[in-house]
Design a protein around this motif. Structure first.
Motif, mmCIF file in Angstrom:
data_model
loop_
_atom_site.group_PDB
_atom_site.id
_atom_site.type_symbol
_atom_site.label_atom_id
_atom_site.label_comp_id
_atom_site.label_asym_id
_atom_site.label_seq_id
_atom_site.Cartn_x
_atom_site.Cartn_y
_atom_site.Cartn_z
ATOM 1 N N THR A 209 2.989 58.543 74.784
ATOM 2 C CA THR A 209 2.490 58.165 76.327
ATOM 3 C C THR A 209 3.573 59.045 77.040
ATOM 4 O OG1 THR A 209 4.163 56.342 76.658
ATOM 5 C CG2 THR A 209 2.121 55.782 75.743
ATOM 6 N N ASN A 218 4.118 50.737 77.051
ATOM 7 C CA ASN A 218 3.722 51.877 76.551
ATOM 8 C C ASN A 218 4.244 51.913 75.407
ATOM 9 O OD1 ASN A 218 3.009 53.080 78.930
ATOM 10 N ND2 ASN A 218 5.180 53.862 79.684
ATOM 11 N N SER A 222 0.918 52.975 72.575
ATOM 12 C CA SER A 222 1.096 53.979 71.730
ATOM 13 C C SER A 222 0.617 53.554 70.357
ATOM 14 C CB SER A 222 2.372 54.679 71.720
ATOM 15 O OG SER A 222 3.442 54.007 71.571
ATOM 16 N N GLY A 249 5.812 55.507 72.007
ATOM 17 C CA GLY A 249 5.867 55.441 73.662
ATOM 18 C C GLY A 249 6.336 56.874 74.126
ATOM 19 N N ARG A 267 0.885 62.905 76.978
ATOM 20 C CA ARG A 267 0.025 61.828 76.176
ATOM 21 C C ARG A 267 -0.958 62.414 75.076
ATOM 22 N NH1 ARG A 267 -0.528 61.346 82.077
ATOM 23 N NH2 ARG A 267 -2.562 62.262 82.038
#
Length: 275
Positions: A209, A218, A222, A249, A267
């Motif tokens: 992320t 996060n 993830s 994350g 991302r």
């Protein structure tokens, strides 16, 4: 006295001419074909980017829009009818509704909306300021970022062979969600092809992320996204024993999280060879 009057008249004429010239559309600019301007306004600035990210500070869900971004700044021409904040917002709100769009936010001077048509999603932001003398229209036509490396089994195999891992940007999720979106099919199919062509290959599927939001959220997101990708691969005939999901994350960025484009690159899903 007559000379002074003539000079003053000439000055006023020249000033008026210059002012009018400044109130014409910026050279090369034009209205977006989806939504036009309110009468009496001219385009003072326009920015078009083939791919960019707009993050709204006004809403918490569906607040990150990626795709072709068009930003148009409109200013009121001298002597034209003035519009209030709410008149500007209502004009665009009604236009969006006529296009069967959905209103995400409608306040005194701010409008957020989206239009879904033929599987394409277009996001719209209108923000008025200076008592309605100026407003900005942002339109983001969602589309995947054109990857630097084509997503196919050959390029995936090359990355894993050379580096032991490869980043995949063709797997899509809604903001804050972990369900793999249908437009991810091409990438999933190519990963399946990679694994079928290399029956001994085992992979860690790792979710990443950006730094937006809470770290714990996060990390969880993830991990859930990576698990969803593994699930999709298993559903396409890959043995579960060949796959393991994990999420890290925001801990392994590939670009700076200070820019929206950098966040978009961070991302991602990575495939890492497992021994």
């Amino acid at each position: 006295m007559r000379i002074s009057s003539l000079f003053a008249a000439a000055f006023i004429f020249i000033f008026s001419t210059i002012n009018n010239a400044q109130e014409t559309d910026k050279e090369g600019s034009q209205d977006h074909p989806l939504l036009s301007r309110i009468p009496g306004y001219y385009i003072s600035e326009q920015i078009i980017k083939d791919f960019d990210v707009y993050t709204s500070p006004y809403i918490e869900t569906e607040n990150v829009w990626e795709g072709k971004l068009t930003q148009i700044n409109y200013s009121l021409k001298e002597g034209s009818k003035e519009f209030s904040f709410i008149q500007i917002i209502r004009n665009y709100e009604n236009a969006v509704k006529k296009l069967s769009g959905k209103i995400l936010l409608s306040e005194t001077r701010i409008l957020h909306a989206k239009i879904e048509k033929n599987k394409a999603v277009t996001y719209i932001s209108v923000e008025a300021y200076n008592d309605g003398r100026d407003y900005t229209l942002i339109i983001v036509e969602s589309k995947p970022m054109e990857d630097e490396v084509t997503i196919d089994s050959a390029s995936l195999n090359k990355g894993i062979s050379e580096l032991g891992k490869v980043a995949v940007y063709g797997i899509y999720f809604d903001t804050g969600k972990s369900v793999v979106k249908p437009e991810s099919k091409t990438a999933i199919d190519e990963i399946v092809k990679l694994l079928k062509q290399n029956p001994q290959l085992k992979l860690f599927v790792v979710g990443h992320t950006d730094t937006d939001g809470i770290l714990e959220s996060n990390m969880k997101l993830s991990s859930e996204r990576a698990a969803s990708v593994v699930k999709a691969l298993i559903e396409n005939g890959i043995q579960a024993a060949r796959l393991k999901s994990s999420g890290v994350g925001p801990y392994c960025p590939v670009e700076s999280n200070k820019t929206e484009v950098g966040k978009a690159k961070n991302r991602r899903v990575e495939l890492v060879e497992m021994f």
